[in-house]
Design a protein around this motif. Structure first.
Motif, short mmCIF file in Angstrom:
data_model
loop_
_atom_site.label_atom_id
_atom_site.label_comp_id
_atom_site.label_asym_id
_atom_site.label_seq_id
_atom_site.Cartn_x
_atom_site.Cartn_y
_atom_site.Cartn_z
N LYS A 43 1.94 5.60 -8.03
CA LYS A 43 1.52 5.14 -6.71
C LYS A 43 2.37 5.70 -5.58
O LYS A 43 1.85 6.12 -4.55
N TYR A 44 3.69 5.73 -5.77
CA TYR A 44 4.57 6.06 -4.65
C TYR A 44 5.18 7.45 -4.69
O TYR A 44 5.78 7.88 -3.71
N THR A 73 3.46 2.96 -13.29
CA THR A 73 2.65 2.51 -12.15
C THR A 73 3.32 2.73 -10.80
O THR A 73 2.68 3.25 -9.88
N ASP A 112 0.83 -1.20 0.00
CA ASP A 112 0.00 0.00 0.00
C ASP A 112 0.86 1.26 0.00
O ASP A 112 0.53 2.25 -0.65
#
Length: 112
Positions: free
Chosen positions: A85-86, A81, A54
């Motif tokens: 996300k990060y 991706t 997560d």
């Protein structure tokens, strides 16, 4: 679930094979690379060891940023991706400061 201190990303080649790179707070390690042609980008993969965390600890995010700028040309680039996300919450200047010693670069980056 807390923040993970490691992540494994996978790049699939259009010509067969894949590269697997594991990132930790200390850097990155090429687990395997059997690509016939050195193409592709590292992406999140639910089947990778550890799955898709997560969130990551700050040192692991910084290692991803460093890889973006400083990986060997034979290794796959960092895909959209994991960046999306990060890297959310970081400006392009933040990513360049943390990953490229403040030098500006022009790379396939997605910052939201």
């Amino acid at each position: 679930m807390g923040k993970s201190n490691e992540i494994t990303l996978i790049a699939l080649s259009c010509f067969g094979g894949k590269a697997v790179v594991k990132f930790s707070e200390d850097g990155w390690d090429v687990v395997s690379d059997d690509r016939k042609v050195k193409d592709g980008y590292l992406h999140l993969d639910a089947s990778a060891p550890g799955g898709i965390p997560d969130d990551l600890t700050e040192p692991v995010k910084i290692q991803l940023m460093r890889y973006l700028y400083k990986h060997h040309p034979d290794l796959p680039g960092l895909g959209v991706t994991p960046q999306a996300k990060y890297f959310s919450g970081y400006s392009l200047d933040d990513v360049e400061r943390l990953g490229n010693d403040g030098e500006h670069g022009y790379y396939n980056q997605v910052i939201k």
